[in-house]
Design a protein around this motif. Structure first.
Motif, PDB file in Angstrom:
ATOM      1  N   LEU A 120       1.086  -1.556   0.263  1.00 28.38           N
ATOM      2  CA  LEU A 120       0.511   0.043  -0.285  1.00 28.38           C
ATOM      3  C   LEU A 120       0.647   0.994  -0.198  1.00 28.38           C
ATOM      4  O   LEU A 120       0.516   2.160  -0.955  1.00 28.38           O
ATOM      5  CB  LEU A 120      -0.969   0.282   1.255  1.00 28.38           C
ATOM      6  N   LEU A 158       0.818   4.432  -2.250  1.00 25.49           N
ATOM      7  CA  LEU A 158       0.574   5.393  -2.507  1.00 25.49           C
ATOM      8  C   LEU A 158       1.591   6.705  -2.321  1.00 25.49           C
ATOM      9  O   LEU A 158       1.097   7.387  -3.000  1.00 25.49           O
ATOM     10  CB  LEU A 158       0.254   5.400  -0.629  1.00 25.49           C
ATOM     11  N   THR A 187      -8.899   5.546  -3.189  1.00 27.49           N
ATOM     12  CA  THR A 187      -8.919   5.342  -1.960  1.00 27.49           C
ATOM     13  C   THR A 187      -9.599   4.360  -1.561  1.00 27.49           C
ATOM     14  O   THR A 187      -9.194   3.098  -0.929  1.00 27.49           O
ATOM     15  CB  THR A 187      -8.830   5.999  -0.354  1.00 27.49           C
ATOM     16  N   ALA A 195      -6.397   1.185  -2.973  1.00 24.69           N
ATOM     17  CA  ALA A 195      -6.376   1.453  -1.094  1.00 24.69           C
ATOM     18  C   ALA A 195      -6.712   0.081  -0.056  1.00 24.69           C
ATOM     19  O   ALA A 195      -6.578  -0.364   0.475  1.00 24.69           O
ATOM     20  CB  ALA A 195      -5.731   2.570  -0.632  1.00 24.69           C
ATOM     21  N   GLN A 196      -8.160   0.940  -0.052  1.00 19.46           N
ATOM     22  CA  GLN A 196      -9.314  -0.068   0.964  1.00 19.46           C
ATOM     23  C   GLN A 196      -9.996  -1.440   0.262  1.00 19.46           C
ATOM     24  O   GLN A 196      -9.978  -1.809   0.692  1.00 19.46           O
ATOM     25  CB  GLN A 196     -10.127   1.122   1.758  1.00 19.46           C
ATOM     26  N   GLN A 223      -5.387   1.750   7.959  1.00 16.27           N
ATOM     27  CA  GLN A 223      -5.912   2.846   7.534  1.00 16.27           C
ATOM     28  C   GLN A 223      -5.528   4.044   8.315  1.00 16.27           C
ATOM     29  O   GLN A 223      -5.972   5.202   7.348  1.00 16.27           O
ATOM     30  CB  GLN A 223      -7.394   2.817   9.085  1.00 16.27           C
ATOM     31  N   CYS A 251      -4.358   5.046   5.068  1.00 23.48           N
ATOM     32  CA  CYS A 251      -4.523   5.694   3.751  1.00 23.48           C
ATOM     33  C   CYS A 251      -5.472   7.003   3.995  1.00 23.48           C
ATOM     34  O   CYS A 251      -6.046   8.113   3.580  1.00 23.48           O
ATOM     35  CB  CYS A 251      -5.941   4.849   4.008  1.00 23.48           C
TER      36      CYS A 251
END
Length: 190
Positions: free
Chosen positions: A104, A108, A125, A129-130, A151, A154
């Motif tokens: 991740l 990012l 996101t 990402a989620q 979390q 993110c």
């Protein structure tokens, strides 16, 4: 493998194969002969650079090296990941699943270099990402600390925070991930 486990000789998936056997010279030669017959019959060559062997802790290092050289493959302590999942999960699950955080973080970092609107950050996101840990979560119970770290990554990405420069988070992440009817932006939580 455990002595009480069912006997498994091989696992096949697409073009990947796991072969199991005893750590003896005879069994090693038999596997090498079978792979040679397969290569001649199918016209496909076994890529020995991509192949490896793992031995039980009960096999001496000298025997491991000798059998690996007979096969012409590398001897490794464990295979790590297979189909994106860890093969062997021990007690310290947090250390095993840190690769999710690393994956991740790489995504990012590449997104931070782009100038994105709040809507663009929301979309990345939510969609990428989620959902990144979903496949792993279908097979394993991920430790809460890893979920919290994902979390936090993110949240920092969404609000523009970096390690060097902290930014104000205008809303709590829990409120951001509440249902849309309650005024949330992201709707779900990892």
């Amino acid at each position: 493998m455990s002595p009480t486990a069912p006997v498994i000789h091989h696992l096949l998936f697409a073009d990947d194969s796991f072969l199991f056997g005893q750590a003896t010279l005879q069994e090693c030669q038999a596997v090498k002969n079978i792979l040679g017959i397969y290569a001649r019959a199918s016209g496909q060559m076994i890529n020995l650079q991509k192949s490896s062997v793992v031995f039980s802790g009960n096999v001496s290092l000298q025997v491991q090296n000798r059998l690996a050289s007979v096969q012409g493959v590398n001897c490794v302590n464990e295979h790590g990941l297979y189909l994106g999942l860890p093969i062997h999960v021990e007690r310290n699950k947090t250390a095993i699943f840190t690769y999710l955080e690393e994956r991740l973080t790489k995504k990012l970092i590449s997104w931070r270099s782009k100038i994105l609107s709040a809507g663009g950050k929301e979309l990345l996101t939510k969609v990428v990402a989620q959902t990144l840990p979903n496949y792993v979560m279908n097979c394993y119970l991920i430790p809460k600390s890893v979920c919290d770290d994902l979390q936090q990554l993110c949240s920092q990405f969404f609000w523009g925070s970096t390690d060097e420069k902290k930014k104000i988070h205008r809303r709590s992440w829990e409120r951001m991930c509440a249902p849309k009817e309650a005024g949330a932006l992201l709707e779900k939580n990892t």
